[in-house]
Each structure stands twice: as structure tokens, then as C-alpha cells.
Design a protein around this motif. Structure first.
Motif, short mmCIF file in Angstrom:
data_model
loop_
_atom_site.label_atom_id
_atom_site.label_comp_id
_atom_site.label_asym_id
_atom_site.label_seq_id
_atom_site.Cartn_x
_atom_site.Cartn_y
_atom_site.Cartn_z
N THR A 237 0.85 -1.18 0.00
CA THR A 237 0.00 0.00 0.00
C THR A 237 0.89 1.24 0.00
O THR A 237 2.12 1.13 0.08
N VAL A 238 0.26 2.39 -0.08
CA VAL A 238 1.03 3.63 0.00
C VAL A 238 1.88 3.65 1.27
O VAL A 238 3.01 4.15 1.26
N ALA A 239 1.36 3.07 2.35
CA ALA A 239 2.08 3.09 3.62
C ALA A 239 3.19 2.07 3.71
O ALA A 239 4.16 2.27 4.45
N THR A 240 3.10 0.97 2.94
CA THR A 240 4.04 -0.13 3.15
C THR A 240 4.96 -0.43 1.97
O THR A 240 5.98 -1.10 2.14
N ILE A 241 4.63 0.02 0.77
CA ILE A 241 5.36 -0.44 -0.42
C ILE A 241 6.81 0.03 -0.42
O ILE A 241 7.70 -0.69 -0.91
N GLU A 246 12.28 -1.74 -0.75
CA GLU A 246 13.66 -1.63 -0.27
C GLU A 246 14.18 -2.99 0.17
O GLU A 246 15.33 -3.35 -0.11
N ALA A 247 13.33 -3.77 0.83
CA ALA A 247 13.73 -5.10 1.28
C ALA A 247 14.00 -6.02 0.09
O ALA A 247 14.89 -6.88 0.15
N ALA A 248 13.26 -5.81 -1.00
CA ALA A 248 13.46 -6.62 -2.20
C ALA A 248 14.73 -6.23 -2.93
O ALA A 248 15.27 -7.03 -3.72
#
Length: 288
Positions: A237-241, A246-248
Motif C-alpha cells: 500500500t502507499v504506507a508499506t510499499i 527496499e527489502a526486495a
């Protein structure tokens, strides 16, 4: 050789008073005289158009967009041609390269990634070549937004969910903050916003959306290397992507889709295959 900027300005000046006659004489997909600027598609060699494939197979010189064009495509269709990457070359180097090869009777193609019409910087090369007396034309390709949509098995427009599609890019080195309209597209609610050239800036873009009061639960889907063998999908989501991307570890070569169409839920049946489609039949029956 004329200075490329002077050539671009000169060609633009001509267009203000005279329309290119080839617009009426030729259609997209038609093979023409000159150097074709071909959309190589998003990555998979099979997504190169038939016309594009025929042109690159017949080429003596292929000037391509480096790693943005799948090496498998170059190996499969351009093996007999001289291949030159345009990465790191400016117009002052590219224009003489293509012009001289063409004037020496070689068959030249310019291979862009995706579709040259979307952030392709093709027209400036074409104008510079045209000013040097070398005709050019465009051959459309499949842009990454369409490949990403196919990967997600959805549509970019869905009845009741998204009536519009925006192709855009975020602010950065080449786009001033006042020219970044991502927030405006998201605010409309029924727009699927496809963000190009912004993988490295996803976290900053989402932070700006949050700061402007946009719904943090707005779906965001990132398709990395759409149609390539290493294709990957990161959802959030806008909050989590931002954190998930970054983790990917992806910093480039991804298409960011903001909006619910990527989830293909909550849409309504279209009128196309309902009562609207049968209106002629119903009217005939009523007349009887």
C-alpha cells in the motif's frame, strides 16, 4: 554536422508552418524509407512486434538501448548485425554514427526499450537525423505498463474501479516538484497511475502522498522487469510499499502501479456484454 540542438529547433520551426506530408501517406506498422525507431517491447523477445522483428532481422547495424533491451532478443534476431549500445553516448556521437552508416548504404535500425512514445527520447534523435537528410519513422512497441497488466492478469481500466490511466514519473533530477502530478492522479480516485522511471524514488513518493493526506491503504503494486525471466511482483500500500521494495532490493527497471485495478476486485460488469449489447435485438423484437 549541425549542432543537435540547432537541428532539433530547426525541425520544430518547420512544423509550425508545414505539416509532414508523410502523416497522410503512411500508417503505423508500415515499412518506410529511412531509419526505423523501433519499440523493442518490455523484455520478452516474443513481445517485439512482427514488423519490428522483420526490420531488426534485416539490419546491418542495430543501435540499441543497452541492458534495457533483453540480450536474448539481440542474440535471436540481430545475430548477423553490428550491435552498438547507445548507453553513455550523446547525440553528438549517435547522430553521425547512424547517419554515416545509412549514407553508406547500410540498413540501420534504432532499437528503444518498451515503446519509444513513452519516455523514449526518440524524437530529438529523429529530428537531428532528419535535419541531416536522413528520413526516420516510428514502429510502436509494447510498453511496460501493458506487460505489467498482463502479468497481473488484470486491466488498467475496470468498470467501477478505474476509468482512467495516467502514465507519469516522479520528481527528481529531470522533473521539478511542481511538475510531479502523482498526488493529483491518486486524489482523483478512479485513475490507475503507472509510474515510470521511479523505482529508486518509491519510498519518497509514498512519503509525499502520506504527507498530503492520501489514504495509506491505497493499493500499490510494483512489477520488476515485466516479462523478463527474473520478473518479480511486490505488493503493498502507499504506507508499506516503500519498505517492502527496499527489502526486495530493486532500485530500477520496475513499473509502479497505484490503484485498485491491479487487485482486480470490486469491479462491476460492463455494459458491453449485457443489455447494451442486446439493445438491437430487443428493439427488433419490440417492433415485431
Amino acid at each position: 554536422m549541425t549542432d543537435p540542438q540547432e537541428a532539433i529547433d530547426a525541425e520544430a520551426a518547420v512544423r509550425t508552418t508545414k505539416r509532414d506530408s508523410r502523416i497522410e501517406e503512411r500508417t503505423a506498422g508500415e515499412r518506410q524509407d529511412g531509419i526505423p525507431f523501433i519499440g523493442a517491447g518490455p523484455g520478452d523477445p516474443g513481445l517485439l512486434t512482427v514488423t519490428g522483428k522483420q526490420l531488426v532481422e534485416a539490419a546491418d547495424l542495430v543501435v540499441h538501448a543497452g541492458s534495457l533491451v533483453n540480450s536474448e532478443l539481440l542474440e535471436e534476431y540481430c545475430a548477423d548485425a553490428e550491435q552498438v549500445s547507445s548507453i553513455g553516448k550523446d547525440l553528438e556521437e549517435l547522430i553521425p554514427l547512424m547517419r554515416d552508416a545509412y549514407e553508406n548504404g547500410r540498413t540501420v535500425v534504432r532499437l528503444h526499450s518498451g515503446d519509444p512514445a513513452i519516455y523514449g527520447a526518440a524524437l530529438e534523435q529523429m529530428d537531428a537525423l532528419e535535419h541531416e537528410g536522413v528520413p526516420t519513422y516510428l514502429v510502436p512497441g509494447v510498453t511496460s505498463a501493458f506487460a505489467a497488466s498482463a502479468t497481473l492478469r488484470t486491466q488498467l481500466t475496470l468498470n467501477g474501479v478505474s476509468n482512467h490511466v495516467a502514465f507519469t514519473r516522479p520528481q527528481g533530477k529531470t522533473l521539478e516538484p511542481e511538475d510531479d502530478h502523482i498526488g493529483e492522479f491518486v486524489e482523483m480516485g478512479d485513475v490507475t497511475t503507472c509510474v515510470y522511471l521511479g523505482t529508486h524514488a518509491v519510498a519518497d513518493t509514498m512519503d509525499r502522498l502520506l504527507a498530503d493526506g492520501h489514504d495509506p491503504d491505497t493499493p500499490v503494486t510494483v512489477v520488476y522487469h515485466a516479462s523478463w525471466p527474473d520478473e518479480d511482483i511486490v505488493e503493498g500500500t502507499v504506507a508499506t510499499i516503500g519498505e517492502r521494495l527496499e527489502a526486495a532490493g530493486y532500485r530500477a527497471s520496475a513499473l509502479v502501479i497505484i490503484g485498485a485495478a491491479a487487485q482486480k476486485t470490486g469491479y462491476e460488469r460492463s455494459y458491453l456484454y449485457g443489455d447494451w449489447a442486446n439493445r438491437g435485438t430487443n428493439e427488433s423484437e419490440a417492433d415485431d
